[in-house]
Design a protein around this motif. Structure first.
Motif, PDB file in Angstrom:
ATOM      1  N   ILE A  96       0.836  -1.216   0.000  1.00  0.00           N
ATOM      2  CA  ILE A  96       0.000   0.000   0.000  1.00  0.00           C
ATOM      3  C   ILE A  96       0.869   1.264   0.000  1.00  0.00           C
ATOM      4  O   ILE A  96       1.859   1.350   0.716  1.00  0.00           O
ATOM      5  CB  ILE A  96      -0.935  -0.002   1.236  1.00  0.00           C
ATOM      6  N   TYR A  97       0.515   2.236  -0.841  1.00  0.00           N
ATOM      7  CA  TYR A  97       1.179   3.543  -0.855  1.00  0.00           C
ATOM      8  C   TYR A  97       0.569   4.432   0.222  1.00  0.00           C
ATOM      9  O   TYR A  97      -0.653   4.638   0.224  1.00  0.00           O
ATOM     10  CB  TYR A  97       0.902   4.254  -2.185  1.00  0.00           C
ATOM     11  N   ASN A  98       1.380   4.989   1.093  1.00  0.00           N
ATOM     12  CA  ASN A  98       0.887   5.944   2.083  1.00  0.00           C
ATOM     13  C   ASN A  98       1.135   7.380   1.626  1.00  0.00           C
ATOM     14  O   ASN A  98       2.138   7.664   0.980  1.00  0.00           O
ATOM     15  CB  ASN A  98       1.601   5.736   3.422  1.00  0.00           C
ATOM     16  N   LEU A  99       0.221   8.285   1.998  1.00  0.00           N
ATOM     17  CA  LEU A  99       0.515   9.711   1.850  1.00  0.00           C
ATOM     18  C   LEU A  99       1.360  10.146   3.042  1.00  0.00           C
ATOM     19  O   LEU A  99       1.230   9.598   4.138  1.00  0.00           O
ATOM     20  CB  LEU A  99      -0.776  10.540   1.815  1.00  0.00           C
ATOM     21  N   GLU A 100       2.234  11.110   2.804  1.00  0.00           N
ATOM     22  CA  GLU A 100       3.074  11.645   3.868  1.00  0.00           C
ATOM     23  C   GLU A 100       2.189  12.293   4.935  1.00  0.00           C
ATOM     24  O   GLU A 100       1.128  12.834   4.611  1.00  0.00           O
ATOM     25  CB  GLU A 100       4.002  12.698   3.254  1.00  0.00           C
ATOM     26  N   ASP A 101       2.614  12.212   6.193  1.00  0.00           N
ATOM     27  CA  ASP A 101       1.895  12.887   7.263  1.00  0.00           C
ATOM     28  C   ASP A 101       2.239  14.378   7.217  1.00  0.00           C
ATOM     29  O   ASP A 101       3.281  14.797   7.702  1.00  0.00           O
ATOM     30  CB  ASP A 101       2.312  12.265   8.607  1.00  0.00           C
ATOM     31  N   GLN A 102       1.362  15.171   6.607  1.00  0.00           N
ATOM     32  CA  GLN A 102       1.601  16.612   6.517  1.00  0.00           C
ATOM     33  C   GLN A 102       0.665  17.362   7.461  1.00  0.00           C
ATOM     34  O   GLN A 102       0.297  18.506   7.212  1.00  0.00           O
ATOM     35  CB  GLN A 102       1.416  17.082   5.061  1.00  0.00           C
ATOM     36  N   GLY A 103       0.254  16.654   8.525  1.00  0.00           N
ATOM     37  CA  GLY A 103      -0.739  17.227   9.435  1.00  0.00           C
ATOM     38  C   GLY A 103      -2.116  16.793   8.997  1.00  0.00           C
ATOM     39  O   GLY A 103      -2.349  16.593   7.814  1.00  0.00           O
ATOM     40  N   GLY A 104      -3.031  16.610   9.951  1.00  0.00           N
ATOM     41  CA  GLY A 104      -4.370  16.159   9.583  1.00  0.00           C
ATOM     42  C   GLY A 104      -4.428  14.643   9.513  1.00  0.00           C
ATOM     43  O   GLY A 104      -3.636  13.951  10.144  1.00  0.00           O
ATOM     44  N   GLU A 105      -5.396  14.141   8.758  1.00  0.00           N
ATOM     45  CA  GLU A 105      -5.655  12.703   8.719  1.00  0.00           C
ATOM     46  C   GLU A 105      -4.545  11.914   8.018  1.00  0.00           C
ATOM     47  O   GLU A 105      -3.934  12.413   7.087  1.00  0.00           O
ATOM     48  CB  GLU A 105      -6.978  12.457   7.971  1.00  0.00           C
ATOM     49  N   LEU A 106      -4.353  10.664   8.458  1.00  0.00           N
ATOM     50  CA  LEU A 106      -3.428   9.767   7.774  1.00  0.00           C
ATOM     51  C   LEU A 106      -4.172   9.037   6.667  1.00  0.00           C
ATOM     52  O   LEU A 106      -5.204   8.409   6.911  1.00  0.00           O
ATOM     53  CB  LEU A 106      -2.853   8.748   8.751  1.00  0.00           C
TER      54      LEU A 106
ATOM     55  N   LEU B  99       3.686  11.864  -1.297  1.00  0.00           N
ATOM     56  CA  LEU B  99       3.613  10.465  -0.893  1.00  0.00           C
ATOM     57  C   LEU B  99       4.701  10.224   0.158  1.00  0.00           C
ATOM     58  O   LEU B  99       5.758  10.861   0.134  1.00  0.00           O
ATOM     59  CB  LEU B  99       3.843   9.534  -2.091  1.00  0.00           C
ATOM     60  N   GLU B 100       4.421   9.301   1.074  1.00  0.00           N
ATOM     61  CA  GLU B 100       5.399   8.952   2.095  1.00  0.00           C
ATOM     62  C   GLU B 100       6.635   8.345   1.433  1.00  0.00           C
ATOM     63  O   GLU B 100       6.525   7.673   0.415  1.00  0.00           O
ATOM     64  CB  GLU B 100       4.740   7.932   3.039  1.00  0.00           C
ATOM     65  N   ASP B 101       7.798   8.586   2.021  1.00  0.00           N
ATOM     66  CA  ASP B 101       9.022   7.960   1.532  1.00  0.00           C
ATOM     67  C   ASP B 101       9.054   6.507   2.009  1.00  0.00           C
ATOM     68  O   ASP B 101       9.397   6.220   3.145  1.00  0.00           O
ATOM     69  CB  ASP B 101      10.224   8.742   2.067  1.00  0.00           C
ATOM     70  N   LEU B 109       1.405  13.998  -5.327  1.00  0.00           N
ATOM     71  CA  LEU B 109       0.192  13.991  -6.149  1.00  0.00           C
ATOM     72  C   LEU B 109       0.188  15.235  -7.044  1.00  0.00           C
ATOM     73  O   LEU B 109       0.629  16.302  -6.629  1.00  0.00           O
ATOM     74  CB  LEU B 109      -1.055  13.983  -5.273  1.00  0.00           C
ATOM     75  N   ARG B 110      -0.351  15.090  -8.249  1.00  0.00           N
ATOM     76  CA  ARG B 110      -0.372  16.250  -9.149  1.00  0.00           C
ATOM     77  C   ARG B 110      -1.241  17.361  -8.561  1.00  0.00           C
ATOM     78  O   ARG B 110      -2.249  17.085  -7.913  1.00  0.00           O
ATOM     79  CB  ARG B 110      -0.853  15.842 -10.537  1.00  0.00           C
TER      80      ARG B 110
END
Lengths: 529, 529
Positions: A96-106, B99-101, B109-110
């Motif tokens: 699974i690809y995670n989005l970076e934690d940039q604050g807010g929801e994971l 995206l998380e490293d 994301l675009r």
């Protein structure tokens, strides 16, 4: 100049403190910072030109079938709350690809379209729904690009949720598989089908402990790629089963044939009939056989006890669609040894299954219960078409076929007849093009105020469009336009001089002569015409 | 049971060490771990039912216009290498989703479809192309959902790249804007247009230093939301300009009117004509006016010197499309003060611009040079339709209109006439449905072997389909089927008894009587019929 600006912006992005430095200072920044690969991320690709036309043809063909079966279209966000995806994909969760934690929801990118569908059903307290969804999903897998195994790839799903009588929605899903592949001109496919209850019952009969079932199941799932000996070794050496257990499993999972045949064999097996799970699965399949016979699709189905499917959430029938191209080439192992690169494994793998699916009765309920809602069980069954793999099969057909064009342009508006000092009639060409656009006709012209005839014909040839509308220097002043067929066979044809006011009527008439009631090029491709 | 399994899987995901614990142990795990919100991530939403039908109608209407102008379809990955996006979005770069490293390349994301397009052109050394792209983009912005301002939202872009004669592609893009909105039945729109060279020249005339131009530009861009006094204060107090400079800017940016009028006013201004940039911009606009007059779209355009557009990459004309709904309501400031929530600002903002675009001549070149390629400059101009905002305008029309159905179902296959012991003709209904599906006709039936007539009629009513095909217990044995119109006005109509072999012919005839050559429901909605 552009270079300098770009460099400046890049540095600005890297560190906000650099914002106010002059471009002379920016020049002194180390050059290596500016160099980067101009590519798409690994395992992803751009779709363009003919490929997009063919792909959109596949989408349109399949979605018209889904609509034919009463489905609504659903579209969910490309990322979900991370908790929604957790615990649904067994060993594959690491992909699974995670989005970076940039604050807010994971959040994480969706891994398939099934879990978002179940989330949607549970979240909205939906009691029954048929939906289709065509969208990209994301897996951090080892890509094999030329065979259509990607990290970003399309899935094309149809699912039925609701408390219905046993096996009716299941049979309809199988019918959609057959209708789908038939509509795409793929005829040499086979649907391998099994039932989770039968498989789990057989593991019980063979003496596998309940907690070992999923890992033994995943060993069995490898039988389409590995010989029995290797799978048996995995069970005994790696997964702690006895020789006897492995051998008993072996007897069953080697069974395959028509639904009716294999059902008959299992029904005569006393152990099978004595096991609650196997018995239940067989009863369900008896009902299922009645419906697929009514739908005349039973001949496409092969009952294959070695099919296990990796995902945790299946509870009933499971299936995969394969074609000749699904299997690895015969010399795969050899190719594998020779290959130095582990990056692209496409040389020695088949395209794999081109569609798959199954019944998953507990997934919606998991969401409802885990979030404290009480929805009761909403059983589901669904299918997923592997678009990239289907595309790569159809693309091979299209490569022999030059008739598919990336654009839809029908008319090229040209002007000629004047000398060097002549205006070139650009605003006039725009006026004519605008009339054609307003009539819904695909029209282009050369973006140049003075273009010589050769360049205008070349541009029309390049886009492959069939008709030209020509503004002759003198003719146009008399309110006349010339309509001419394009292509080498019409090289000597001067076309027809018409009244400018008749333009739309004449052009529509000529286009209907050219295209008639014929199917479009993509439909012809699917039909193998 | 389902609950337990789910919990177990969740924990397994959280920590691989827990894999072998028993379900009894799992029961003891803290309950809070299992509770999570069943929702989509903030600023995202699901599209379903009528909404998807309307949205797909918008896509189809706009993409047919793009194709009409010779565009190919392009589709790029949802994420790009992070370096590709860096330094393109000025202050808004902080809104990019990363995206998380997880090892491998760093991706994001675009943020729009323009930068991926320029990357595609540079990467493939393309000299000229017209392309459209309809896809979602991602911005970590403050959402205002009901007005269509989202974190995940659709853009719908058309761009022309290539070295062409000045202002021709620009005029065609504006024509597409007009054709696009007209096709959707949006008539009260205005295209606000400006030129970056004119704006930059005016800043020079007013005495703004080169390095301050972008930040003064972004202050000017706020004039559609803030009064001049506030903008002036920002320039003087926050951005270090003199009062005199601000006042000179103020004189110009208040100018707006028809293209021809404002062009005439500026052409009589000695300072403007003496400035190289302003002069160049005005010359280009003179050519542009000639083409938009030929295309008869000049009346839609308002030359507005306060339009600045935030993005770094624009170099020529810039424009935004607004409607009455674009502006904030008159009592916006009041509402803002009253509102306790900063989450959804939708109460006190307008939908903003519903389309936008401009010329960006250096973007492709930036990529080519930063990666050591030599492509020469590939100038581009493009437009982007704001689908969510357009959708929210059209949705208001649709809410009064019950005729748009989420499914396309035309026929409901039913069976009745037998008593309690009767089979219910389910396999027979499947056979009839299969014939209809094979003929391309959207068909449903009740997923129940024995369904009473009332339930079957209710299901057909619910999906709003116009025809029933009925298998009567006795009639079916005589190879007869009954075809009946549905809906309250046909309650007393028993329908027509036909030979089973004529089914497809009769049904097609009846459907063409019902639907005729009428436009479908979505087209009617766009046309306000």
């Amino acid at each position: 100049m552009a270079f300098r600006t770009f460099k400046f912006n890049l540095l600005k992005h890297n560190s906000r403190r650099l914002t106010s430095m002059t471009s002379v200072q920016a020049e002194k920044a180390p050059k290596s910072k500016l160099q980067f690969a101009l590519k798409t991320p690994k395992g992803t690709k751009d779709w363009a030109d003919k490929d997009t036309v063919i792909r959109d043809g596949i989408f349109s063909s399949l979605s018209s079938i889904f609509k034919r079966h009463g489905a609504i279209a659903l579209d969910t966000p490309v990322f979900e709350l991370r908790d929604i995806l957790a615990g649904k994909y067994g060993e594959d969760s690491k992909l699974i690809y995670n989005l970076e934690d940039q604050g807010g929801e994971l959040c994480s990118l969706r891994y398939d379209l099934t879990v978002p569908f179940a989330r949607f059903v549970a979240m909205n307290n939906i009691q029954n729904i048929k939906r289709y969804h065509i969208a990209k999903v994301y897996r951090r897998d080892q890509p094999a690009m030329t065979k259509g195994r990607m990290r970003e790839f399309y899935q094309c799903d149809f699912d039925i949720a609701g408390n219905y009588e046993s096996m009716i929605p299941d049979a309809e899903c199988l019918s959609i598989l057959v209708e789908g592949f038939t509509s795409l001109g793929i005829k040499d496919f086979k649907i391998k089908l099994n039932h989770r209850k039968i498989l789990d019952g057989i593991f019980q009969i063979a003496g596998v402990k309940d907690e070992d079932v999923r890992k033994i199941s995943s060993a069995v799932d490898k039988l389409d790629k590995s010989p029995w000996d290797a799978v048996k070794k995995e069970m005994v050496v790696d997964k702690g089963q006895t020789e006897a257990t492995a051998d008993r499993i072996g007897e069953y999972v080697k069974l395959n044939g028509s639904l009716q045949e294999v059902h008959a064999i299992l029904s005569q097996d006393a152990n099978v009939m004595a096991n609650e799970k196997t018995k239940e699965g067989l009863d369900e399949l008896a009902t299922f056989i009645k419906y697929v016979e009514a739908l005349q699709i039973d001949s496409y189905i092969s009952f294959d006890l070695s099919l296990a499917r990796g995902l945790d959430y299946y509870t009933g029938i499971i299936f995969e669609v394969v074609t000749a191209a699904s299997a690895p080439p015969k010399n795969a192992e050899e190719l594998k040894k020779k290959s130095k690169s582990t990056e692209d494994a496409s040389e020695y793998v088949g395209v794999g299954s081109i569609a798959a699916g199954g019944r998953y009765d507990n997934l919606v309920n998991m969401f409802a219960e885990a979030t404290g809602k009480k929805s009761g069980q909403i059983p589901c069954v669904g299918i997923s078409f592997g678009i990239e793999r289907i595309f790569s099969l159809i693309k091979q057909r299209a490569e022999k076929d030059a008739s598919i064009r990336p654009t839809a342009t029908k008319i090229f508006v040209m002007a000629f007849g004047g000398g060097k000092d002549w205006s070139g009639y650009l605003p006039e060409r725009l006026q004519v093009a605008k009339q054609l656009w307003n009539a819904g006709i695909e029209t282009e012209y050369v973006y140049k105020s003075k273009a010589n005839p050769r360049k205008q014909f070349d541009a029309a040839d390049k886009c492959g469009c069939p008709l030209a509308v020509i503004l002759g220097k003198e003719e146009y002043l008399d309110n006349k336009l010339r309509v001419k067929r394009l292509g080498p066979e019409f090289a000597d044809d001067d076309g027809e001089l018409i009244d400018a006011k008749d333009l739309i009527t004449v052009v529509k008439q000529k286009l209907s002569e050219i295209y008639g009631d014929n199917a479009d090029e993509v439909t012809k491709l699917f039909q193998g015409l």
